[in-house]
Design a protein around this motif. Structure first.
Motif, PDB file in Angstrom:
ATOM      1  N   PRO A 121       0.856  -0.746   0.554  1.00  0.00           N
ATOM      2  CA  PRO A 121       0.023   0.034   0.423  1.00  0.00           C
ATOM      3  C   PRO A 121       0.874   1.441  -0.074  1.00  0.00           C
ATOM      4  CG  PRO A 121       0.205  -0.837   2.484  1.00  0.00           C
ATOM      5  CD  PRO A 121       0.749  -1.603   0.624  1.00  0.00           C
ATOM      6  N   TRP A 122       2.289   1.039   0.153  1.00  0.00           N
ATOM      7  CA  TRP A 122       2.868   2.052   0.695  1.00  0.00           C
ATOM      8  C   TRP A 122       2.893   2.507  -0.786  1.00  0.00           C
ATOM      9  CZ3 TRP A 122       3.614  -1.473   4.276  1.00  0.00           C
ATOM     10  CH2 TRP A 122       2.742  -1.329   5.475  1.00  0.00           C
ATOM     11  N   ILE A 172       2.262   0.874  13.609  1.00  0.00           N
ATOM     12  CA  ILE A 172       2.084   0.938  11.885  1.00  0.00           C
ATOM     13  C   ILE A 172       2.233   2.549  11.333  1.00  0.00           C
ATOM     14  CG2 ILE A 172       0.428   0.316   9.754  1.00  0.00           C
ATOM     15  CD1 ILE A 172      -0.196  -1.907  11.555  1.00  0.00           C
ATOM     16  N   VAL A 173       1.310   3.706  12.133  1.00  0.00           N
ATOM     17  CA  VAL A 173       1.126   4.784  11.780  1.00  0.00           C
ATOM     18  C   VAL A 173       2.913   5.230  11.644  1.00  0.00           C
ATOM     19  CG1 VAL A 173       0.596   7.058  12.213  1.00  0.00           C
ATOM     20  CG2 VAL A 173      -0.953   5.066  12.516  1.00  0.00           C
ATOM     21  N   VAL A 178       6.986   6.918   7.905  1.00  0.00           N
ATOM     22  CA  VAL A 178       8.346   6.992   7.725  1.00  0.00           C
ATOM     23  C   VAL A 178       8.796   6.636   6.670  1.00  0.00           C
ATOM     24  CG1 VAL A 178      11.123   5.584   8.386  1.00  0.00           C
ATOM     25  CG2 VAL A 178       9.480   6.418  10.327  1.00  0.00           C
ATOM     26  N   THR A 179       7.886   5.813   6.271  1.00  0.00           N
ATOM     27  CA  THR A 179       8.013   4.801   4.890  1.00  0.00           C
ATOM     28  C   THR A 179       8.075   6.215   3.305  1.00  0.00           C
ATOM     29  OG1 THR A 179       7.881   2.710   4.900  1.00  0.00           O
ATOM     30  CG2 THR A 179       7.088   3.124   3.251  1.00  0.00           C
ATOM     31  N   LEU A 180       6.622   6.652   3.718  1.00  0.00           N
ATOM     32  CA  LEU A 180       6.026   7.892   2.249  1.00  0.00           C
ATOM     33  C   LEU A 180       6.522   8.380   2.869  1.00  0.00           C
ATOM     34  CD1 LEU A 180       2.109   7.272   3.346  1.00  0.00           C
ATOM     35  CD2 LEU A 180       3.762   6.351   1.881  1.00  0.00           C
ATOM     36  N   ALA A 181       7.909   8.939   3.767  1.00  0.00           N
ATOM     37  CA  ALA A 181       8.347  10.287   3.205  1.00  0.00           C
ATOM     38  C   ALA A 181       9.847  10.039   3.079  1.00  0.00           C
ATOM     39  CB  ALA A 181       9.042  10.564   5.421  1.00  0.00           C
TER      40      ALA A 181
END
Length: 441
Positions: A121-122, A172-173, A178-181
């Motif tokens: 999803p990311w 998860i949030v 971190v992942t999206l950034a």
């Protein structure tokens, strides 16, 4: 962390005989493989493949459905982690994370094929947003993913993410942020190819699977066929990540046994300054065991590369030899994972199906299955089959690397010795009675 709740039968034979038999199985298999010296036959098995019917006509709709499913599941997981039931076996967040992503999806990946790139999803979110503001430092390779994988294991052990849905939702949030950034700053391809531990994990497990997608078709090979490709391991960081996969399963198994519980209690109860609480000491002990054991596993493999070069007397560097023989360890990691998590997936699969079909009104008393008695034998077989596949793959890779048959066989001995060590440790762990990890309530 749910491994401690799985019943384990008492061994019907002495433990030393059980362990010696497991180690001898690997050694004997390596010896038998060494008699297969026909390069044409080895090359035939190496290159065997079958192209299945084209999937291009229906692949794109499947991709869009899978991407939508991944994003929707992530949103529901976070939302219901906070507002849904806090009973672990009724929580969609915990069931999806542990029965789905931790247990079931890796099993599907190394037994069938890697579908994580379309489910991620990311990656789906990052692909539709502006990205690539900075160039990813190529010198880092996959080292951030190694740190990330060990960090995820540490969080799973130290924090109650497997028992308290709200804590899991918070984790998860943070992971999402971190992942999206990172994906937006460096771009989806560099981030998910080098930094994101889940993406790297599924990519490596996918190399064990018999099915891969190439230019609109699905190609079927023998299990582990892609492990023999030179591009699977391209850097020392890849070796470090693969060994982290092997170690984290050994570590999570050890701390949920009676021997692991006793070891941790003994160390924590040593005389320390009075101002350090037992809980703080326990966190330090769990952390040190994670890092120290990983370094031991890594050092054993690293030293095997040095011994292999010395035994063969070749001009090929020890680094090249290490790169060549690292990919078979993925078969071992897959066998470990199947042994540790197949029972968990079978037990929680009915609850997972109910939670997915009615996420907003899950049953208050979900069905949880008890694995049949033969699952103990299945766990042992999973470990041994993973090692046998690794032995054969190493044999094939040895013949790819060395022109001399004798050098190809001799080069494998140190790595087979390491595999025997890994086998004995893992078989010993699954033979021990389960226990709740202390100080983590």
């Amino acid at each position: 962390m749910t491994l401690s709740k799985q019943p384990r039968d008492t061994l019907a034979v002495p433990r030393w005989l059980y362990l010696a038999t497991g180690g001898a199985t690997i050694g004997a298999s390596a010896l038998l493989a060494s008699f297969v010296t026909d390069r044409a036959f080895i090359r035939y098995l190496h290159n065997w493949s079958k192209t299945l019917p084209t999937i291009e006509s229906w692949w794109q709709p499947v991709v869009w459905i899978a991407r939508g499913l991944g994003v929707t599941t992530l949103a529901l997981t976070v939302y219901l982690g906070y507002v849904g039931p806090q009973l672990p076996t009724s929580s969609l967040a915990i069931l999806v994370t542990f029965a789905g992503v931790r247990a079931g999806l890796p099993i599907f990946t190394y037994l069938v094929g890697n579908i994580w790139p379309v489910l991620n999803p990311w990656r789906t979110v990052a692909s539709v947003l502006p990205s690539g503001w900075l160039e990813y430092p190529g010198s880092l390779k996959r080292w951030p993913a190694v740190v990330g994988l060990l960090g995820l294991v540490w969080v799973e052990v130290i924090f109650p993410v497997s028992t308290v849905p709200a804590v899991l939702a918070t984790a998860i949030v943070l992971y999402t942020a971190v992942t999206l950034a990172g994906a937006l700053v460096f771009g989806p391809e560099p981030w998910f190819g080098n930094v994101d531990p889940l993406s790297v994990l599924f990519r490596f497990y996918g190399a064990v699977s018999p099915l891969t997608r190439h230019t609109g078709t699905v190609e079927m090979k023998l299990p582990g066929g892609d492990l023999q490709h030179s591009d699977v391991v391209a850097d020392t960081s890849d070796i470090a990540f693969i060994i982290a996969l092997v170690w984290e399963l050994t570590y999570s198994g050890f701390i949920t046994t009676s021997a692991g519980s006793t070891t941790i209690r003994t160390i924590v109860e040593l005389n320390f300054p009075g101002f350090v609480s037992a809980e703080v000491r326990a966190v330090a002990v769990y952390t040190l065991l994670l890092l120290a054991g990983y370094l031991v596993f890594f050092a054993a493999y690293w030293y095997a590369g040095r011994v292999s070069r010395r035994r063969t007397g070749t001009y090929i560097t020890a680094r090249t030899i290490r790169y060549q023989f690292a990919s078979p360890l993925l078969a071992i990691a897959a066998g470990y994972h199947l042994a540790h998590y197949a029972g968990l997936f079978v037990s929680l699969s009915p609850a997972l199906v109910l939670a997915l079909t009615s996420p907003l009104s899950p049953p208050s008393n979900p069905l949880v299955l008890s694995p049949p008695g033969w699952f103990d034998g299945f766990n042992i077989a999973s470990i041994l089959v993973g090692h046998l596949l690794a032995v054969w793959t190493a044999h094939t890779l040895g013949y790819d690397l060395f022109s001399s048959r004798l050098a190809a066989v001799r080069s494998q001995y140190p790595f087979v010795a390491v595999m025997i060590g890994y086998t004995v440790v893992s078989l010993w762990i699954i033979s021990l009675p389960g226990a709740i990890p202390p100080y983590l309530s």
